[in-house]
Design an enzyme around this catalytic site. Structure first.
Site, PDB file in Angstrom:
ATOM      1  CE1 TYR A  61      -2.697  -2.779   0.253  1.00  0.00           C
ATOM      2  CE2 TYR A  61      -3.519  -2.461   2.676  1.00  0.00           C
ATOM      3  CZ  TYR A  61      -3.537  -3.039   1.772  1.00  0.00           C
ATOM      4  OH  TYR A  61      -4.481  -4.648   1.674  1.00  0.00           O
ATOM      5  CG  HIS A 145      -0.565  -8.903   0.235  1.00  0.00           C
ATOM      6  ND1 HIS A 145      -0.869  -7.281   0.051  1.00  0.00           N
ATOM      7  CD2 HIS A 145      -2.084  -8.735  -0.219  1.00  0.00           C
ATOM      8  CE1 HIS A 145      -1.434  -6.454   0.078  1.00  0.00           C
ATOM      9  NE2 HIS A 145      -3.394  -7.532  -0.483  1.00  0.00           N
TER      10      HIS A 145
END
Length: 338
Positions: A61, A145
């Site tokens: 992110y 992830h």
């Protein structure tokens, strides 16, 4: 009495408990648009002060920006006053001379690049770097992830490295986070997973996870954190040009979302409130994490989460063909369809 999810809820058998509504921290990494630093700090403070004390972030992110901003917001707060998760699999490095950053949807990002590394040393180094950016000694939950295209490395080194960290009590709960519920279902079936973060596949518009992932999680005692309850925006504001699954929504899904909104309106329920509540019809769902572009959205999400939703709304959505009749509904009667 309408059904309202109550927390905190334990993730698997890990001992980690989370409130039902958490904060997704991708917007802190400047997802799609830049967020001023002061606003980012206000988002986190408002969530924590309002009871949304589960915070989920990732190196992906904003190329570490989300973790850095979250760390600044957590400075001075007692570690036990919140639950924190981050992710591993991608490591960050400085850009080489002449190399341009690839934001992958994030803007105004630091001069860094992502590199896949699912080796034992890579997992450990990635987590250590996250802890430095977050300014904490430990996190509660670590997810592998977006590893759907790296499954060989997951089985050989990535997940064993995470399991080792859990065994050593460096982390308390481990799992996977991705958009692909079928891959998550395979991983939960094969491995000792505490929790998965499934984005966009269990919503008012999509039942995919109900058909593949959720039955396995219920059987295995694995908790589910739901992300993407608004399907990238379509269920927040179903207007032409709205995003679905990170792209412009197809006309058919836009039409269905508008029909959902119309029926919700008949019962005085905002579409977003129904979208937030719907996933909790399934017993494996422990929490939903929702992003916010500012503190006012954090407060709005909390208000919507507690909105009184009559059971009759859910039954009306089924009767009008907008929800399948076999789906579990978040009603005051916990009985599930057979």
């Amino acid at each position: 009495m309408a059904y309202v999810p109550q927390g905190p809820r334990e993730l698997g058998r890990s001992g980690v408990c989370v409130p039902a509504l958490g904060l997704g921290c991708a917007p802190l990494g400047n997802l799609y648009t830049a967020m001023p630093e002061e606003r980012a700090q206000a988002v986190v403070s408002t969530a924590l002060d309002g009871g949304s004390g589960y915070l989920d972030t990732a190196p992906h992110y904003g190329l570490g920006l989300s973790e850095e901003r979250l760390g600044r917001a957590l400075a001075g707060r007692a570690p036990g006053s919140y639950t924190l998760s981050t992710k591993v699999g991608r490591r960050l490095r400085p850009l080489a001379p002449g190399e341009q950053p690839d934001g992958q949807g994030f803007v105004d990002v630091p001069a860094r690049a992502r590199e896949w590394d699912l080796s034992r040393d890579g997992i450990r180094a990635g987590l250590e770097s996250s802890l430095e950016r977050l300014g904490v000694d430990a996190v509660d939950v670590v997810y592998l992830h977006d590893v759907e295209n790296h499954l060989r490395e997951v089985y050989e080194t990535g997940f064993p490295a995470l399991a080792e960290l859990r065994e050593q009590k460096t982390v308390r709960a481990i799992g996977f986070g991705m958009n692909h519920s079928d891959v998550l279902a395979r991983l939960v079936a094969d491995l000792d997973v505490d929790v998965v973060l499934c984005a966009g596949r269990w919503t008012l518009l999509e039942r995919t996870a109900y058909d593949d992932l959720l039955p396995v999680c219920e059987r295995r005692g694995t908790s589910v954190v739901v992300g993407g309850v608004y399907n990238s925006g379509l269920l927040a504001d179903p207007r032409p040009g709205a995003r679905y699954d990170y792209a412009t929504a197809p006309d058919e899904l836009l039409r269905r979302a508008r029909e959902l909104a119309a029926v919700c309106g008949e019962f005085g329920v905002p579409l977003r409130a129904a979208a937030l509540r719907f996933p909790f019809g399934h017993p494996s769902v422990a929490a939903a994490v929702v992003g916010a572009a500012g503190p006012e959205e954090v407060r709005d999400n909390a208000e919507l989460f507690g909105h009184d939703i009559p059971d009759a709304l859910w039954h009306a959505l089924v009767d009008r063909g907008l929800l399948d009749g076999d789906l579990p509904l978040p009603t005051s009667d916990p009985r599930r369809p057979v």
